[in-house]
Design an enzyme around this catalytic site. Structure first.
Site, PDB file in Angstrom:
ATOM      1  N   THR A 125       0.851  -1.196   0.000  1.00 48.90           N
ATOM      2  CA  THR A 125       0.000   0.000   0.000  1.00 48.90           C
ATOM      3  C   THR A 125       0.887   1.246   0.000  1.00 48.90           C
ATOM      4  OG1 THR A 125      -1.708  -1.182   1.190  1.00 48.90           O
ATOM      5  CG2 THR A 125      -1.781   1.216   1.330  1.00 48.90           C
ATOM      6  N   GLU A 158      -3.907  -4.548  -3.043  1.00 49.32           N
ATOM      7  CA  GLU A 158      -4.691  -5.728  -2.633  1.00 49.32           C
ATOM      8  C   GLU A 158      -5.763  -5.292  -1.652  1.00 49.32           C
ATOM      9  OE1 GLU A 158      -4.379  -6.611   0.722  1.00 49.32           O
ATOM     10  OE2 GLU A 158      -2.938  -5.002   1.033  1.00 49.32           O
ATOM     11  N   ARG A 161      -8.373  -9.176   3.701  1.00 47.46           N
ATOM     12  CA  ARG A 161      -8.580  -8.976   5.129  1.00 47.46           C
ATOM     13  C   ARG A 161      -7.699  -9.942   5.889  1.00 47.46           C
ATOM     14  NH1 ARG A 161     -14.650 -10.492   4.955  1.00 47.46           N
ATOM     15  NH2 ARG A 161     -13.748 -11.633   3.234  1.00 47.46           N
ATOM     16  N   GLY A 264     -19.231  -1.047  17.155  1.00 44.90           N
ATOM     17  CA  GLY A 264     -18.340  -1.752  18.069  1.00 44.90           C
ATOM     18  C   GLY A 264     -17.403  -0.792  18.762  1.00 44.90           C
ATOM     19  N   CYS A 271      -4.197  -1.591   9.166  1.00 41.58           N
ATOM     20  CA  CYS A 271      -4.540  -0.932   7.897  1.00 41.58           C
ATOM     21  C   CYS A 271      -5.377   0.325   8.063  1.00 41.58           C
ATOM     22  CB  CYS A 271      -5.259  -1.922   6.999  1.00 41.58           C
ATOM     23  SG  CYS A 271      -4.306  -3.421   6.757  1.00 41.58           S
ATOM     24  N   LYS A 331      -9.798  -7.895  15.830  1.00 42.93           N
ATOM     25  CA  LYS A 331     -11.040  -8.496  15.330  1.00 42.93           C
ATOM     26  C   LYS A 331     -10.862 -10.007  15.492  1.00 42.93           C
ATOM     27  CE  LYS A 331      -9.562  -9.071  10.557  1.00 42.93           C
ATOM     28  NZ  LYS A 331      -9.907  -8.948   9.155  1.00 42.93           N
TER      29      LYS A 331
HETATM   30  C1  UGA Z   1      -8.815  -4.121   5.895  1.00 38.75           C
HETATM   31  C2  UGA Z   1      -9.720  -4.177   4.649  1.00 38.75           C
HETATM   32  O1  UGA Z   1     -10.987  -4.748   4.995  1.00 38.75           O
HETATM   33  C3  UGA Z   1      -9.076  -4.988   3.537  1.00 38.75           C
HETATM   34  O2  UGA Z   1      -9.896  -4.936   2.366  1.00 38.75           O
HETATM   35  C4  UGA Z   1      -7.702  -4.401   3.218  1.00 38.75           C
HETATM   36  O3  UGA Z   1      -7.026  -5.128   2.224  1.00 38.75           O
HETATM   37  C5  UGA Z   1      -6.869  -4.410   4.477  1.00 38.75           C
HETATM   38  O4  UGA Z   1      -7.524  -3.630   5.498  1.00 38.75           O
HETATM   39  C6  UGA Z   1      -5.517  -3.827   4.158  1.00 38.75           C
HETATM   40  O5  UGA Z   1      -5.446  -2.644   3.837  1.00 38.75           O
HETATM   41  O6  UGA Z   1      -4.539  -4.579   4.076  1.00 38.75           O
HETATM   42  P1  UGA Z   1      -8.311  -5.769   7.945  1.00 38.75           P
HETATM   43  O7  UGA Z   1      -7.532  -4.640   8.547  1.00 38.75           O
HETATM   44  O8  UGA Z   1      -7.727  -7.116   7.935  1.00 38.75           O
HETATM   45  O9  UGA Z   1      -8.720  -5.448   6.416  1.00 38.75           O
HETATM   46  O10 UGA Z   1      -9.657  -5.880   8.797  1.00 38.75           O
HETATM   47  P2  UGA Z   1     -11.198  -5.602   8.577  1.00 38.75           P
HETATM   48  O11 UGA Z   1     -11.911  -6.880   8.524  1.00 38.75           O
HETATM   49  O12 UGA Z   1     -11.443  -4.648   7.486  1.00 38.75           O
HETATM   50  O13 UGA Z   1     -11.551  -4.884   9.961  1.00 38.75           O
HETATM   51  C7  UGA Z   1     -10.918  -3.661  10.341  1.00 38.75           C
HETATM   52  C8  UGA Z   1     -11.445  -3.167  11.651  1.00 38.75           C
HETATM   53  O14 UGA Z   1     -12.771  -2.691  11.520  1.00 38.75           O
HETATM   54  C9  UGA Z   1     -11.496  -4.232  12.758  1.00 38.75           C
HETATM   55  O15 UGA Z   1     -11.073  -3.664  13.959  1.00 38.75           O
HETATM   56  C10 UGA Z   1     -12.961  -4.603  12.803  1.00 38.75           C
HETATM   57  O16 UGA Z   1     -13.369  -5.092  14.053  1.00 38.75           O
HETATM   58  C11 UGA Z   1     -13.609  -3.273  12.489  1.00 38.75           C
HETATM   59  N1  UGA Z   1     -14.977  -3.401  11.944  1.00 38.75           N
HETATM   60  C12 UGA Z   1     -15.187  -4.003  10.752  1.00 38.75           C
HETATM   61  C13 UGA Z   1     -16.053  -2.875  12.662  1.00 38.75           C
HETATM   62  O17 UGA Z   1     -15.884  -2.309  13.763  1.00 38.75           O
HETATM   63  N2  UGA Z   1     -17.310  -2.978  12.120  1.00 38.75           N
HETATM   64  C14 UGA Z   1     -17.549  -3.572  10.928  1.00 38.75           C
HETATM   65  O18 UGA Z   1     -18.715  -3.623  10.505  1.00 38.75           O
HETATM   66  C15 UGA Z   1     -16.454  -4.099  10.228  1.00 38.75           C
END
Ligand code: UGA
Length: 443
Positions: A125, A158, A161, A264, A271, A331
């Site tokens: 990134t 990319e 997650r 939450g 990220c 998460k």
């Molecule tokens: C995120 C993006 O979703 C990916 O598409 C991206 O590639 C990645 O960053 C990156 O840039 O490499 P990630 O950090 O693994 O992925 O996690 P997420 O599943 O997106 O969750 C991020 C945060 O948001 C977590 O703390 C999660 O608990 C929170 N979250 C997510 C919420 O509080 N509410 C939601 O509805 C969804």
């Protein structure tokens, strides 16, 4: 089938490498950490990621994946992906030192390589213009060759997650390819078409736009989260209302969509926090107003304080109270605690002199590296709950969703539950324990 090099075997690099390898490509991974290389060579994953160990062992046993710390193994590749880390600097801008040094080392091998054309692909990134203004000149200078003539270059962000990276690599919503010379773009698009099939959604654009898409994507998702967390605070003040109902209803509007509307304790991880900051700095340098992005960040920071204030309300006095925290990772399905709201809440509660006991199915080791001996680590949720006056659910692990009110009542001193992830049906707890949740005002 191609010869592929992947430089940087972190979450993204290793998962991408193994998905390519398990479809028969010959993949060579490079990482400067010799410790990481030997872990991987022994068939072990350096971090927790669903299905990764199986993928690793299959790829190794089929002879499709090898790794080393020596860039010389990258001779004669068709593609070399750069997947090194791009952390933030103190001023919020992106630290490109690993991208620079990887580019330099790659330049030296493609300079010696007789095979042509290798396409270098920036998957890390990076803020817009990095591929054109930083990676390209370094590659040209140290290889003494010309981009577009002797080697190709693409930006290919990319969207994986953590915890789901293998699945997301195999079934992406889209593939974004930025290129300056058309031949490189076509080469990479042809590779992805053969990998995903001809109906895959490939967006072709220039390198700057491709780089921007990554930030626009992540910051939009972060915005959705801060938005729903703000609605959650309204719900908490509105008798009988529940943010989950609101999210469910607005999510049914196809213009909004149901995902990333879970209120939450705020977003964490390696990220979103970093990318929101980087986009703020980048936009501000262009003279673009960053008010919206600042609001997203502020709401997220406040959310941790909000959880702490809910604790104070539930316990009245926090000092000396035993509080159990279930979940430490940012998460579920990952052992990553970077920017985890759980860690931040714990640090705040420790400053109020609470006694904290924690349990997490995967993240205990990594949490200990941050929190040391300031808290107690329990081998199970049951033991973490023993004699405590408040249980805070901080991560939505499946095993926590399976706990019943009786599991809390049986061992806690004064059973009170603060469900920041909204994994329980509050009505199950009615009349049995004190219960509070983000975005919830019980009638
Ligand atoms: C995120 C993006 O979703 C990916 O598409 C991206 O590639 C990645 O960053 C990156 O840039 O490499 P990630 O950090 O693994 O992925 O996690 P997420 O599943 O997106 O969750 C991020 C945060 O948001 C977590 O703390 C999660 O608990 C929170 N979250 C997510 C919420 O509080 N509410 C939601 O509805 C969804």
């Amino acid at each position: 089938l191609r010869n592929i090099g992947v430089v940087g075997l972190g979450n993204v690099g290793l998962c991408t490498a193994l998905c390519f390898a398990n479809k028969g490509n010959k993949v060579t991974g490079i990482d400067l950490s010799t410790e990481r290389i030997s872990t991987i060579q022994n068939g072990k994953s350096p971090f927790y990621e669903r299905n990764l160990t199986e993928y690793l062992n299959t790829a190794i046993s089929q002879g499709n994946f090898s790794c080393s710390s020596n860039y010389a193994s990258l001779l004669n590749m068709d593609f070399i992906f750069i997947t090194v880390g791009t952390p933030n600097l103190v001023n919020g801008s992106t630290d490109l030192s690993q991208v620079r040094s990887a580019s330099k080392s790659i330049a030296k091998v493609i300079g010696r390589s007789r095979e042509f054309p290798v396409v270098v692909v920036v998957k890390s990134t990076v803020t817009p213009r990095t591929t054109r203004k930083i990676v390209k000149p370094i590659l040209e200078r140290y290889s003494k060759m010309k981009m577009g003539v002797n080697f190709g270059l693409c930006a290919n962000p990319e969207f994986l997650r953590e915890g789901n990276a293998i699945e997301d690599t195999l079934h992406p919503d889209k593939v974004v390819i930025g290129f300056d010379d058309e031949r490189s773009g076509k080469e990479l698009a042809a590779f992805y078409e053969s990998f995903y099939g001809s109906d895959s959604k490939i967006i072709l654009t220039n390198t700057e736009t491709a780089e921007l898409i990554k930030y626009a994507n992540n910051v939009f998702l972060a915005t959705k989260i801060s938005y729903i967390n703000t609605i959650a605070r309204i719900c908490e003040k509105l008798r009988g209302s529940d943010v989950k109902k609101v999210a469910q209803a607005i999510g049914l509007d196809s213009r909004i969509g149901p995902k990333f509307l879970e209120a939450g304790p705020g977003y964490g991880g390696s990220c979103f926090p970093k990318d929101v900051k980087a986009l703020i700095t980048f936009a501000a340098n262009l003279g673009v107003s960053t008010e919206l992005f600042h609001a997203v960040e502020n709401v997220n920071a406040e959310q941790v304080e909000h959880v702490v204030s809910m604790v104070s309300r539930l316990l009245r006095r926090v000092k000396g109270k035993k509080i159990s925290i279930l979940g430490l990772s940012f998460k579920a399905d990952t052992d990553d605690v970077r920017e985890s709201p759980a860690i931040k809440v714990i640090e705040r509660l420790l400053s109020l002199n609470a006694k904290i006991t924690v349990y997490d199915p995967k993240a205990m080791k990594r949490a200990r590296e941050v929190l040391g001996d300031s808290i107690f680590y329990s081998p199970s949720s049951r033991e973490a709950l023993m004699d405590s006056e408040l249980c805070i659910i901080m991560t939505e692990w499946k095993e926590f969703t399976e706990l019943k009110p009786t599991d809390f009542i049986a061992v806690m001193k004064r059973p009170t539950i603060l469900d920041t992830r909204r994994i329980y049906d509050p009505w199950d707890f009615q009349g049995k324990t004190k219960f509070a949740g983000i975005g919830l005002e019980l009638e």
